[in-house]
Design a protein around this motif. Structure first.
Motif, PDB file in Angstrom:
ATOM      1  N   ALA A 286      10.452 -15.115  15.163  1.00 37.54           N
ATOM      2  CA  ALA A 286       9.660 -15.586  14.892  1.00 37.54           C
ATOM      3  C   ALA A 286       8.665 -15.951  13.761  1.00 37.54           C
ATOM      4  N   ALA A 287       8.976 -14.800  13.340  1.00 39.04           N
ATOM      5  CA  ALA A 287       7.538 -15.214  11.900  1.00 39.04           C
ATOM      6  C   ALA A 287       8.487 -16.553  10.991  1.00 39.04           C
ATOM      7  N   ALA A 288       9.866 -17.308  11.190  1.00 38.06           N
ATOM      8  CA  ALA A 288      10.241 -18.167  10.294  1.00 38.06           C
ATOM      9  C   ALA A 288       9.895 -18.895  10.987  1.00 38.06           C
ATOM     10  N   GLY A 289       8.938 -19.284  11.967  1.00 36.80           N
ATOM     11  CA  GLY A 289       8.034 -20.956  12.124  1.00 36.80           C
ATOM     12  C   GLY A 289       8.938 -21.928  12.304  1.00 36.80           C
ATOM     13  N   ALA A 290      10.086 -21.457  13.282  1.00 33.82           N
ATOM     14  CA  ALA A 290      10.896 -23.008  13.763  1.00 33.82           C
ATOM     15  C   ALA A 290      11.255 -22.191  14.824  1.00 33.82           C
ATOM     16  N   HIS A 291      11.994 -23.204  15.707  1.00 33.13           N
ATOM     17  CA  HIS A 291      12.359 -23.025  16.617  1.00 33.13           C
ATOM     18  C   HIS A 291      13.543 -21.864  16.790  1.00 33.13           C
ATOM     19  N   PRO A 292      13.530 -21.148  17.818  1.00 38.19           N
ATOM     20  CA  PRO A 292      14.135 -19.838  17.518  1.00 38.19           C
ATOM     21  C   PRO A 292      15.244 -19.978  17.177  1.00 38.19           C
ATOM     22  N   ARG A 293      16.002 -21.173  17.740  1.00 38.83           N
ATOM     23  CA  ARG A 293      18.179 -20.678  17.665  1.00 38.83           C
ATOM     24  C   ARG A 293      17.621 -21.601  16.134  1.00 38.83           C
ATOM     25  N   LEU A 294      17.478 -22.381  15.557  1.00 44.03           N
ATOM     26  CA  LEU A 294      16.731 -22.391  13.775  1.00 44.03           C
ATOM     27  C   LEU A 294      16.513 -21.180  12.799  1.00 44.03           C
ATOM     28  N   ALA A 295      16.067 -20.807  14.073  1.00 42.25           N
ATOM     29  CA  ALA A 295      15.653 -19.385  13.020  1.00 42.25           C
ATOM     30  C   ALA A 295      16.817 -18.048  12.869  1.00 42.25           C
TER      31      ALA A 295
END
Length: 867
Positions: A431-440
């Motif tokens: 979640a902290a990556a700030g991208a769609h979960p798959r992309l993170a």
């Protein structure tokens, strides 16, 4: 507070200004409220300034779109005579312009959600204004729900205002107010009269969908723009569904550039390019925009709107996990807002590229994004907030259960949530990556394999896949961005790369780990320079394979293998068939990692829109959890197949024959074969067929416990009557060798087996002494075909089945041809026989034709010939 005065420094008089005192009073009294103001009334610019005059702390205003956030901040700063970053600033993904004196900060709704996760108390914030809540984007729904709960539990002093351009506000008033609806303040419309001009195409246009918009419609839109320029003064605002259509129509109008400024306006542009469309020019302008120009943004000088009548919305195919942007007809509410852009400064005109009759059939309003989009990121946000199911939150709509189930299953596969849906430490990192979960997930897990820099570059490209430009080759698009061919796209991409790179844990290697030897793909050596798609990093992976690995980590169910060598048809690990477009440079790749694909309803396969070639080893690495080896015994291609199979999802990688398969599994396979191909796999001798018919006769007349020998019943009872043969069999040929007669007798209980010949005799003795076979083909009426002379002396037809069923006599001539069919022999002797006798005695003189057959001697012989 006067040193921080904001609105008092603005002299601009807009329609919303008279209601601002009532708005402030409502917020003073209730702490929350709803402001309803049509586009052009000034709600986005003046309401935040008015609130900033009254609260302590910063005013945060959330916009659904980045371009609208920047534009709103610039407009407010201009009204104050300042630069952005002083009293008014903004923050969007990858960019922030605020300073120590900033009182009003415009942010995207997604960024507000991130801040609420970081600290739901929102320290230093005195008010939150949620703009354009009627658009119902996922982040906007989450920002509303989280802020309402944060205010209720942690910050009762926080002012919360929802702002909408549509009058449908009861729902939001109830959500913000809790037990008592929040007050609603309304501003009068600022619109000047707008005349509607219906301008449908001359011929029918193909309906929109997942594919490209009909070229004929784009031709018509361009022609309508030319018409609008001829018929009316002022700038023209053109609404189109996406950047591709904007470019296509711009190209069709290219010959006007000497006299008209053609300005695109969409979310993929750099901020400076968007600014150009929002500023007056020294000549007449045609601004070609997506739906982002419906609300929030003021495009000055517009007197005419040309509306193509289309909008682009996300759709998710839950069964196949394929998301797509689909082109749909615009809603009536959106069409009204678009038309209103022509009347913000003076009377205007709207050319609608559809008919009045079509307009009446349009949906009243657009579906909320929660009803149609991929909810994986939405579900992760709920889990991170501590409400995995969303129950109790002020969500405008309950998310659809099927989509949420798929989203939670995906998150559990990624390790982001546990079996109860609660977020895990890994989920918080995702979640902290700030991208769609798959992309993170791909970013976090792929960085150590391909290097942090390349991981961030590819994930940024997947997040903004349109930045790669035309074509379906992902690595070719990556190469174009590296070389900076498209400066605007490259700038946006590099900004996102920097953000994602910063989101990786400290110490992530910039390049892949050394020593990771890997077989190169067949396309890995294309190009030779360090900036080409064939570049090999220190991790041993070419750019092709690095990109493919990252795509595979994000979308393991989309790894695909070619069906036939050199072809363009593929099978994905998720089981979906997919095809490359004709002429694709990727055709012939043995394996592809598919980043983007869509499937039209009813289409037999998906269309691959963006992919990278990989090899099997990389596919196995990316989709490791899908790799399975299993022993399979089943019926295939007309026989028993026993093998050990290794699969990557739905793709079969390897198989070998099993020499000693489990006997029970073989028996089950043989039974499956019988069901699929029918009982004809058995050898039905005349005796077997006759026994089955006799049993069917007894079942028909006597019922249970005589067995049902219909096809379905025999299939169900096969383990009983064919049990030993199935247990001993190994292949199809063994079924053909089964003694069906003996097998069928296993269905008979002992008592019934003893009475079979009594109740359903195979043969009946006739008066002549012959034993004639009974035909039980029709279980209702068994047939006895016998020569008429052999029945002399019978007064009645025999009965079987314990006397329940009379035998149907087929009385035959001496030549064996039927002369009568009867079950009432007494009536036949009396009325039918005299006619038969008269007709046949001359034809068969050597056979007896007595006048009284009841007393005549039966015979099966003819009289000898006279010498």
């Amino acid at each position: 507070m006067r040193d921080w005065a904001v609105l008092s420094d603005v002299t601009l008089d807009l329609p919303v200004r008279p209601v601002l005192p009532a708005l402030i009073a409502a917020l003073d009294a209730a702490g929350a409220g709803v402001l309803v103001a049509p586009p052009g009334t000034g709600k986005t610019t003046l309401a935040p300034l008015a609130v900033a005059d009254r609260v302590t702390g910063r005013v945060v205003i959330a916009q659904p779109r980045r371009v609208a956030a920047r534009a709103a901040a610039r407009r407010m700063a201009e009204l104050l005579g300042e630069r952005v970053g002083e009293r008014v600033g903004y923050a969007v993904r990858g960019e922030r312009r605020v300073g120590p004196t900033t009182r009003v900060e415009v942010v995207t709704t997604g960024l507000l959600v991130r801040r609420l996760h970081h600290d739901p108390e929102l320290p230093g914030t005195g008010a939150v204004l949620l703009d354009e809540v009627h658009e119902r984007q996922l982040d906007a729904d989450l920002a509303l729900a989280f802020t309402v709960e944060a205010r209720a539990t942690l910050r009762p002093d926080l002012w919360l205002l929802a702002m909408s351009a549509t009058p449908d506000t009861d729902r939001f008033a109830a959500l913000l107010g809790g037990s008592t609806p929040a007050p609603v303040v309304r501003a009068d419309s600022a619109l000047h009269p707008v005349r509607r001009i219906w301008a449908p195409p001359a011929r029918p246009i193909a309906p929109p969908g997942a594919g490209p918009v009909d070229r004929a419609l784009l031709d018509h839109v361009a022609a309508t723009v030319r018409r609008a320029l001829r018929e009316h003064d002022g700038d023209v605002l053109v609404f189109l569904p996406g950047a591709g259509e904007i470019a296509a129509v711009t190209g069709r109008l290219a010959d006007l550039r000497d006299t008209v400024a053609l300005l695109p306006l969409h979310g993929r542009q750099r901020g400076t390019e968007q600014d150009a469309a929002l500023r007056p020019a020294d000549r007449r302008r045609v601004v070609l925009a997506t739906a982002l120009a419906e609300t929030s943004l003021t495009v000055p000088g517009v007197r005419v709107v040309v509306d193509a009548g289309l909008s682009r919305v996300p759709r998710i195919d839950l069964a196949r996990g394929l998301g797509a942007l689909v082109t749909v007809p615009v809603s009536r509410a959106a069409a009204t807002q678009r038309a209103g852009r022509a009347g913000r400064e003076a009377p205007g005109y709207v050319y609608r590229c559809w008919s009045a009759a079509t307009h009446e059939r349009l949906p009243a309003r657009a579906e909320p994004e929660v009803a149609t989009a991929d909810l994986t990121g939405f579900a992760l946000e709920l889990a991170a907030w501590g409400r995995p199911d969303g129950v109790g939150l002020a969500l405008p709509d309950v998310p659809p259960a099927p989509a949420m189930t798929v989203a939670r299953d995906t998150l559990q596969t990624l390790g982001a949530v546990d079996t109860d849906g609660r977020i895990t430490p890994r989920g918080r990192a995702i979640a902290a990556a700030g991208a769609h979960p798959r992309l993170a997930r791909a970013l976090l897990d792929g960085a150590g394999r391909v290097g942090a820099d390349r991981a961030a570059e590819v994930v940024a490209l997947l997040a903004e896949e349109s930045a790669a430009g035309p074509g379906d080759d992902l690595v070719a698009g990556w190469r174009r961005l590296r070389t900076g061919v498209d400066a605007g796209a490259t700038a946006r991409w590099r900004t996102e790369v920097r953000r994602l790179r910063a989101a990786l844990p400290a110490g992530s290697p910039p390049a892949g780990r050394p020593g990771g030897s890997r077989a190169e793909g067949s396309r890995a050596d294309r190009g030779g320079g360090p900036e080409t798609g064939g570049r090999v990093g220190s991790g041993g992976l070419s750019d092709d394979l690095a990109a493919g690995l990252l795509v595979g980590l994000a979308y393991p169910e989309r790894l695909a293998r070619v069906r036939r060598p050199g072809g363009s048809a593929y099978l994905m690990t998720g089981g979906t068939a997919a095809e490359l477009a004709a002429g694709s440079g990727l055709a012939g790749s043995d394996w592809l990692a598919v980043a983007v694909a869509d499937r039209k309803p009813g289409a037999p396969s998906a269309r691959i829109r963006r992919a990278s070639p990989v090899d099997e080893a990389t596919a196995r690495e990316a989709a490791g959890p899908l790799l399975r080896t299993s022993r399979e015994v089943g019926w295939s291609d007309g026989d028993v197949v026993a093998r050990e199979v290794t699969r990557l999802g739905a793709i079969e990688l390897f198989q070998r024959r099993l020499d000693r398969p489990d006997r029970a599994e073989v028996a089950a396979a043989l039974l499956t074969g019988l069901r699929q191909e029918g009982l004809g796999l058995l050898t039905w001798t005349p005796a077997a067929r006759a026994l089955r018919e006799r049993l069917a006769f007894l079942r028909h007349h006597l019922g249970s416990p005589w067995p049902d020998v219909g096809d379905e019943a025999l299939f169900e009872a096969a383990p009983t009557w064919l049990g030993p043969e199935l247990a001993a069999g190994r292949r199809r040929a063994d079924l053909a060798r089964v003694d069906v007669t003996s097998a069928l007798r296993r269905l008979l209980p002992w008592a019934q087996a003893a009475r079979l010949d009594e109740l359903a005799p195979e043969r009946i003795e006739v008066p002549s002494g012959s034993r004639v076979r009974l035909d039980y083909t029709d279980p209702a009426a068994p047939v006895l075909a016998v020569k008429l002379q052999e029945t002399f002396g019978w007064s009645a037809a025999p009965r079987v089945g314990g006397g329940r069923a009379p035998v149907l006599l087929h009385l035959l001539s001496p030549a064996g041809r039927p002369v009568a069919v009867t079950a009432d022999l007494e009536s036949f002797w009396r009325t039918g026989y005299p006619q038969v006798r008269a007709e046949l005695r001359g034809r068969y003189p050597r056979h007896p034709w007595p006048e009284d057959p009841g007393t005549a001697t039966p015979t099966r012989h003819a009289a000898p010939r006279r010498r």
